[in-house]
Enzyme design. Sequence first.
Site, mmCIF file in Angstrom:
data_model
loop_
_atom_site.group_PDB
_atom_site.id
_atom_site.type_symbol
_atom_site.label_atom_id
_atom_site.label_comp_id
_atom_site.label_asym_id
_atom_site.label_seq_id
_atom_site.Cartn_x
_atom_site.Cartn_y
_atom_site.Cartn_z
ATOM 1 N N HIS A 121 0.809 -1.227 0.000
ATOM 2 C CA HIS A 121 0.000 0.000 0.000
ATOM 3 C C HIS A 121 0.842 1.277 0.000
ATOM 4 O O HIS A 121 0.476 2.270 0.646
ATOM 5 C CB HIS A 121 -0.955 0.004 1.185
ATOM 6 C CG HIS A 121 -2.069 -1.007 1.085
ATOM 7 N ND1 HIS A 121 -2.638 -1.363 -0.121
ATOM 8 C CD2 HIS A 121 -2.704 -1.748 2.045
ATOM 9 C CE1 HIS A 121 -3.581 -2.271 0.103
ATOM 10 N NE2 HIS A 121 -3.625 -2.524 1.390
ATOM 11 N N HIS A 192 -9.688 2.175 0.229
ATOM 12 C CA HIS A 192 -9.600 1.050 1.163
ATOM 13 C C HIS A 192 -10.712 1.098 2.218
ATOM 14 O O HIS A 192 -10.478 0.805 3.393
ATOM 15 C CB HIS A 192 -8.227 1.032 1.834
ATOM 16 C CG HIS A 192 -7.765 -0.330 2.255
ATOM 17 N ND1 HIS A 192 -8.374 -1.051 3.258
ATOM 18 C CD2 HIS A 192 -6.754 -1.096 1.803
ATOM 19 C CE1 HIS A 192 -7.748 -2.203 3.420
ATOM 20 N NE2 HIS A 192 -6.754 -2.262 2.543
ATOM 21 N N GLU A 325 -11.552 -3.433 -2.993
ATOM 22 C CA GLU A 325 -10.511 -2.528 -3.480
ATOM 23 C C GLU A 325 -10.309 -2.758 -4.978
ATOM 24 O O GLU A 325 -9.561 -3.647 -5.375
ATOM 25 C CB GLU A 325 -9.209 -2.771 -2.734
ATOM 26 C CG GLU A 325 -9.309 -2.667 -1.221
ATOM 27 C CD GLU A 325 -8.162 -3.388 -0.535
ATOM 28 O OE1 GLU A 325 -6.984 -3.049 -0.825
ATOM 29 O OE2 GLU A 325 -8.426 -4.298 0.275
#
Length: 362
Positions: A121, A192, A325
């Site tokens: 991420h 997210h 996502e």
Amino acid sequence: MQPFAARVMVQTMRGGDAMTVEQIGQIDGRAVQAVTLGGGAGPRARVITYGARLAELWVPGRAGVLADIVLGHDEATGYRTAKGYLGATCGRYSNRIAGARFMLNGREVLLDANEGEKHLHGGREGFDRKIWNIAEVSARAVTLTATAEDGEMGYPGRLSMQVRYWLDPSDRLWIAMEASTDAATVVNMVNHSYFNMAGSGSVMGQQLRLGSTHYTPVGADLIPTGEVLAVAGTPFDFMALREIGAAVPSDAGFDHNLCLTGPLVPKWGETLRFCAEAVDAASGRRMEVWTTEPGVQLYTGAFLGGGGPGKGGVPIAPFTGFTLETQTFPDSPNRPQFPSARLEPGQRYRHLMAFDFTPLPG
């Protein structure tokens, strides 16, 4: 907790729209602001500048009763200490990159390794940790901007990011993530948010349908093996509505990329493909997700918890939310057979998500 209770710092009028911006605290000495979108009996959203996060999303069920269907915190500092990237805009490359490295133009790019030896991420200080700037705001839309410098978290190129949240006239929520770079790089931004269609409790009894006939299996490190396999006859088969709890493959639940195999079609003035339908049968609350992206990461929150309480002081526990996502596949920079995440100078990255909240009838 009442919807959007709180500390109004600025209220004005622009183009006939009522506009409200609130300061909800500070992180690292910088103010964190919140913007409310929508009102009345329809969907309402609250976006905060820390991580360009979707902090609240109030959606009606079949009886018109609103519930907040995303996990989050009451205070800005809760997002700083919590695990799980709740509601955040993540990147510059979301999901995992094996070995925190990849090759680009014959050069090895070394990234921040923030999950063991992997990159996750965008690294320890990705876009989810930035306080974004409010560029434009109205009663039903907000645009936020942020920048990552060349070499930040190891990535080449200075990346300029923009995220726009808006409610359209039919009360659909849209999220558009856009980026440009001054040098070749990779980009895979995600939203997210963790969804709970009942507004509280476990999501194991809620139902999902996904527009996926195939998925990318992973090893023990959650890195894709490079294969693309059919979902038929596996726990990953959500081609029809199915209870999440009846499908979970293990105590760890799902944390897997599914390939969105439907075509891109004209939809609500854009070109999108079907991603997901999520349903809470008891309340009649229902959500459809459409996107421009080729994949979606389904994570059922097995490791949620820690980092302070959620909204109203209620603990955030495992399996109290699931993510959808939409994305390029994990580890794409190391997998030439996967969709490319490469972005060149002069190109524009654009990732679009649309959420429709038409309740179940009855």
